[in-house]
Motif scaffolding. Structure first.
Motif, short mmCIF file in Angstrom:
data_model
loop_
_atom_site.label_atom_id
_atom_site.label_comp_id
_atom_site.label_asym_id
_atom_site.label_seq_id
_atom_site.Cartn_x
_atom_site.Cartn_y
_atom_site.Cartn_z
N SER A 259 0.94 45.02 -82.90
CA SER A 259 1.55 46.22 -82.97
C SER A 259 1.51 47.10 -84.65
CB SER A 259 2.59 46.29 -83.02
OG SER A 259 2.79 45.94 -81.09
N TYR A 260 2.24 48.03 -84.48
CA TYR A 260 1.85 48.43 -85.64
C TYR A 260 3.00 47.49 -87.14
CZ TYR A 260 3.17 51.01 -89.95
OH TYR A 260 2.74 51.09 -91.15
N ARG A 261 2.21 47.37 -88.15
CA ARG A 261 2.40 46.18 -89.36
C ARG A 261 2.61 44.48 -88.56
NH1 ARG A 261 2.39 47.09 -94.51
NH2 ARG A 261 3.35 49.31 -95.11
N GLU A 262 1.98 43.91 -87.33
CA GLU A 262 1.47 42.64 -86.40
C GLU A 262 0.51 42.09 -87.99
OE1 GLU A 262 3.69 41.78 -82.84
OE2 GLU A 262 1.55 42.28 -82.92
N VAL A 263 0.71 40.72 -87.79
CA VAL A 263 -0.89 39.98 -88.44
C VAL A 263 -1.98 39.98 -87.44
CG1 VAL A 263 -1.08 37.37 -88.63
CG2 VAL A 263 0.71 38.42 -89.03
N ASN A 264 -2.92 40.26 -87.99
CA ASN A 264 -4.15 40.62 -87.03
C ASN A 264 -4.75 39.14 -86.74
OD1 ASN A 264 -6.11 41.63 -85.70
ND2 ASN A 264 -7.62 42.51 -87.94
N PRO A 265 -5.32 38.60 -86.05
CA PRO A 265 -5.42 36.97 -86.05
C PRO A 265 -6.96 37.23 -85.88
CG PRO A 265 -3.93 37.92 -83.99
CD PRO A 265 -4.49 38.91 -84.65
N ALA A 266 -7.16 38.12 -86.30
CA ALA A 266 -9.19 38.36 -86.32
C ALA A 266 -9.36 37.80 -87.71
CB ALA A 266 -9.64 39.64 -86.01
N VAL A 267 -8.61 37.74 -88.80
CA VAL A 267 -9.10 37.17 -90.28
C VAL A 267 -9.27 35.70 -89.87
CG1 VAL A 267 -8.31 37.44 -92.47
CG2 VAL A 267 -7.71 39.47 -91.00
N TYR A 268 -8.56 35.17 -89.27
CA TYR A 268 -8.55 33.37 -88.74
C TYR A 268 -9.58 33.19 -88.21
CZ TYR A 268 -3.90 35.20 -90.46
OH TYR A 268 -2.93 35.51 -91.78
N THR A 269 -9.92 34.32 -87.03
CA THR A 269 -10.59 33.59 -85.54
C THR A 269 -11.84 33.86 -86.57
OG1 THR A 269 -9.36 34.97 -84.68
CG2 THR A 269 -11.88 34.37 -83.55
N ILE A 270 -11.79 34.22 -87.66
CA ILE A 270 -13.71 34.43 -88.17
C ILE A 270 -13.90 32.65 -88.86
CG2 ILE A 270 -14.54 34.37 -89.94
CD1 ILE A 270 -13.28 37.37 -90.30
N ILE A 271 -13.49 32.05 -88.72
CA ILE A 271 -13.09 30.68 -88.58
C ILE A 271 -12.90 29.81 -88.08
CG2 ILE A 271 -12.44 28.13 -90.48
CD1 ILE A 271 -14.47 30.69 -91.91
N THR A 272 -11.71 30.29 -87.00
CA THR A 272 -12.05 29.30 -86.06
C THR A 272 -12.41 29.33 -85.21
OG1 THR A 272 -9.54 30.60 -85.37
CG2 THR A 272 -9.11 28.91 -86.87
N PHE A 273 -12.96 30.56 -84.72
CA PHE A 273 -13.58 30.30 -83.29
C PHE A 273 -15.35 29.59 -83.47
CE2 PHE A 273 -16.35 32.87 -80.36
CZ PHE A 273 -15.63 32.72 -79.10
N PRO A 274 -15.89 30.23 -84.74
CA PRO A 274 -16.48 29.17 -84.26
C PRO A 274 -16.81 27.87 -85.20
CG PRO A 274 -17.28 31.17 -85.88
CD PRO A 274 -15.51 31.40 -85.43
N PHE A 275 -15.39 27.47 -84.99
CA PHE A 275 -15.36 25.84 -85.37
C PHE A 275 -15.24 25.38 -83.58
CE2 PHE A 275 -12.58 21.79 -85.69
CZ PHE A 275 -13.57 21.42 -86.92
N LEU A 276 -14.28 25.84 -83.05
CA LEU A 276 -14.35 25.24 -82.01
C LEU A 276 -15.04 25.18 -81.10
CD1 LEU A 276 -10.45 25.85 -80.76
CD2 LEU A 276 -11.45 24.20 -81.59
N PHE A 277 -15.75 26.47 -81.47
CA PHE A 277 -17.20 27.12 -80.80
C PHE A 277 -18.68 25.18 -80.60
CE2 PHE A 277 -21.98 27.60 -80.23
CZ PHE A 277 -22.25 27.77 -79.38
N ALA A 278 -18.25 25.27 -82.11
CA ALA A 278 -19.13 24.15 -82.36
C ALA A 278 -18.79 22.54 -82.18
CB ALA A 278 -19.46 23.93 -84.26
N VAL A 279 -17.04 22.58 -81.95
CA VAL A 279 -16.91 21.03 -81.63
C VAL A 279 -17.90 21.32 -80.31
CG1 VAL A 279 -14.77 19.74 -80.66
CG2 VAL A 279 -14.84 21.22 -82.97
N MET A 280 -17.34 22.33 -79.16
CA MET A 280 -18.20 21.52 -78.46
C MET A 280 -19.65 21.71 -78.20
SD MET A 280 -15.68 24.23 -75.71
CE MET A 280 -15.72 25.50 -76.88
N PHE A 281 -20.32 22.33 -79.00
CA PHE A 281 -22.04 22.31 -79.17
C PHE A 281 -22.44 22.22 -80.32
CE2 PHE A 281 -25.75 25.42 -79.42
CZ PHE A 281 -25.92 25.96 -77.85
#
Length: 641
Positions: A259-281
């Motif tokens: 929603s408007y003025r809510e935190v955008n999680p995509a900024v933190y996903t730039i680091i957390t998503f590849p990291f969780l993928f790499a933990v499995m891969f």
């Protein structure tokens, strides 16, 4: 007579000879002979007919003309186009020879009914040859004109292809302008258009300059301007993205747009998503291949063939090229931590385990050590374990019988720690969405008192118990179960003094946080509404405070959060499961494919090695990179959602 033309000429010649055998030239004048001979002259109708109509056409001619015609058909060598349908067919050429005007009229009517294309057929040989030569010269001229026209069209199309991108941009701009103008509404005087739109505050100056520039270029005498209006509703969400962040933003938007003025999680996903993928891969070799593929797509991203490919799967991969690059780089890092490269361990540093004390303790000889491919690492033997490996897992574990047991324990605890940190970080982000501690604090208390304490016990056990006294270390799982039942197991010694009292206090705090989370926000909103006594009116609609709706919404949120903390913590164990599956699949491919070929020698072994390596590379790409990569991607996506 109905037959071929050669038979007809032979019979006609016989009839003329019989006629002249009965008549003498002295008895008949020249005019009579001429009239008699001209009655035997043939008239012709030529043309082309559709091949499907030939049987019916021939049958009707025979029945209508009663055999007073001669018909012959030939199939053309080349296919020609049907003018009406554009179909390419092999036409049938026909020649009809008839006697008499009445028969000729019947023949022409039948040809007209069958939609044949008839042509003029002169009776004289010289005239026919002249028409044939004229047609041949005309065909040559038409072919020349067609070839020149085709060359000109090719040149014109080649010039158009060069200008196609510019034309495409112009058409897109025109369509965009037309779409925007269709959204506008005319003013009262119908002399101008009025449009209501959202615009970021930071870009209002650009909007004003664009309006001024548009007025100047259009030569209009009326200036274009804008007015800021009060917003009746909440503004829409706008996230500025680029080629690097667009793929991460699409991952977040697939679950829901903030929603408007809510935190955008995509900024933190730039680091957390590849990291969780790499933990499995995690694998250095597989991560390197993925990184090279992503780098190739990044270097070729300006190629129109790469960007305009219509394959949907390719467009998805090409759109996430920067995401794949980070996943490959993180996989190289976690593969170095796991010490795995195509299922083989790397030994850049000296091991922290020494086998000589173990050989002396178990009376092993060098031959016995060589004959046993795997051994059991026992840290209780004095002098075997010298210290931890400087980075990652010690490569000697790949030779141990208890290798899988050690990795299972390590990766399972690592998954729980990563999961609790990830979920706690997500809860902390809600602080920026709404400053209401009646929701944030109970959620953190419930999370940290139960699962944060579980992470504390794991880390405390690693610190408090070393390799020498690891056999006396208590079970964390038993302690965590006893924590909920308020019981103490005498067979499982405590981690530290006063552990039971601390656990009981933490459980009580977690239980007390549930009613606060359930009732805190609804009661706060109710008392604030009761104090202010304010209602919002819009026309005839009056919006009152609905306590039941707020309470039901908060009850659903409380149940979902409390159950989600338990289920999601268990769900993070997929990090352990998929990492183990990836390592085992990689080891199976190496042992059952590559290691067999490396044992062969000679020229035959070299040829078989090249063949088997191609099979190994194909299986590695298809199974480990594509299938396992897609599986790890989907599980990382689920954990983020």
């Amino acid at each position: 007579y109905r037959g071929s033309s050669s038979n007809c000429d032979h019979i006609l010649r016989q009839q003329v000879e019989i006629l002249f055998s009965h008549i003498s030239c002295e008895q008949v004048c020249n005019e009579t002979i001429i009239m008699l001979l001209t009655s035997f002259l043939h008239s012709f109708v030529t043309g082309v007919v559709h091949p499907w109509k030939v049987p019916a056409f021939e049958r009707l001619l025979w029945r209508a003309c009663r055999g007073y015609i001669i018909v012959d058909f030939w199939e053309m060598e080349e296919r020609l186009e049907v003018p009406d349908t554009g179909e390419m067919i092999q036409w049938t050429v026909f020649v009809i020879s008839f006697w008499g005007e009445q028969i000729g009229q019947k023949v022409k009517k039948i040809c007209y009914c069958f939609h044949t294309h008839t042509f003029v057929y002169p009776e004289g040989l010289e005239e026919r040859e002249g028409i044939l030569q004229g047609l041949e010269s005309r065909i040559v001229d038409i072919k020349m004109v067609l070839s020149q026209t085709e060359q000109y069209m090719q040149q014109l199309l080649s010039r158009c292809v060069c200008q196609m991108p510019q034309w495409k941009i112009r058409v897109q701009k025109c369509k965009a302008v037309q779409m925007v103008l269709n959204l506008c509404s005319p003013s009262v005087t119908e002399k101008c258009l009025i449009a209501e739109a959202w615009c970021p505050v930071a870009k209002l100056s650009l909007l004003q300059s664009a309006l001024i520039e548009g007025t100047r270029k259009s030569g209009s005498s009326v200036d274009s301007f804008y007015n800021r209006l009060p917003a009746p509703t909440s503004p829409p969400t706008l996230f500025d993205t680029n080629t690097f962040t667009s793929s991460f933003q699409n991952i977040v938007d697939a679950y829901g747009v903030a929603s408007y003025r809510e935190v955008n999680p995509a900024v933190y996903t730039i680091i957390t998503f590849p990291f969780l993928f790499a933990v499995m891969f995690g694998d250095v070799g597989h991560g390197l291949l993925m990184t090279l593929a992503a780098l190739w797509m990044i270097l070729e991203e300006r190629d129109p063939k790469m960007r305009n490919n219509t394959n949907e799967i390719w467009r998805m991969l090409f759109g996430g090229r920067y995401l794949i690059l980070l996943m490959g780089l993180f996989s190289i890092y976690t593969g170095a931590v796991y010490n795995e490269c195509f299922s083989k361990g790397l030994s850049p540093l000296s091991s922290g385990w020494h086998l000589k004390p173990m050989m002396q303790h178990y009376n092993w000889s060098d031959e016995t050590l060589r004959s046993n491919q795997y051994l059991t690492l026992d840290p209780n033997v004095t002098g075997v374990f010298q210290g931890p490996y400087l980075f990652g897992i010690d490569p000697i574990w790949s030779l141990a019988n208890n290798h899988l047991t050690f990795l299972n324990s390590y990766k399972m605890k690592m998954s729980v720690i990563i999961g609790v940190i990830h979920m706690t970080f997500g809860v902390c982000l809600s602080f920026f969405n709404y400053i209401m501690f009646l929701v944030l604090i109970p959620e953190l208390v419930f999370m940290l008192c139960l699962f944060g304490y579980l992470v504390f016990m794991v880390v405390f056990k690693w610190i408090a118990f070393g390799p020498q006294d690891s056999d006396r270390a208590p079970s964390i799982l038993i302690h965590f179960i006893d924590m909920f039942v308020f019981a103490e197991n005498p067979d499982n010694p405590p981690l530290y003094p006063g552990q039971m009292r601390v656990q009981r206090v933490l459980v009580c705090l977690a239980l007390l946080a549930v009613p606060v989370l359930l009732l805190g926000r609804p009661l706060f909103l109710y008392f604030r509404h009761r104090t202010n006594r304010r209602t919002v009116s819009r026309g005839e609609i009056r919006l009152e405070f609905d306590c039941t709706e707020v309470f039901m919404h908060q009850a659903i949120h409380t149940i979902e959060y409390c159950l989600g903390c338990i289920s999601n913590t268990a769900s993070y164990l997929r990090l352990w499961a998929l990492s183990l599956a990836h390592a085992q699949l990689s080891e199976v491919l190496w042992v059952m494919v590559m290691r067999i070929s490396l044992s062969w020698q000679g020229y035959v072994g070299s040829v078989l090695l090249s063949v088997i390596f191609s099979v190994f590379a194909m299986l590695t790409v298809s199974i480990l990179l594509v299938m396992e990569g897609l599986s790890a991607f989907l599980h990382a996506l689920r954990l983020h959602w």
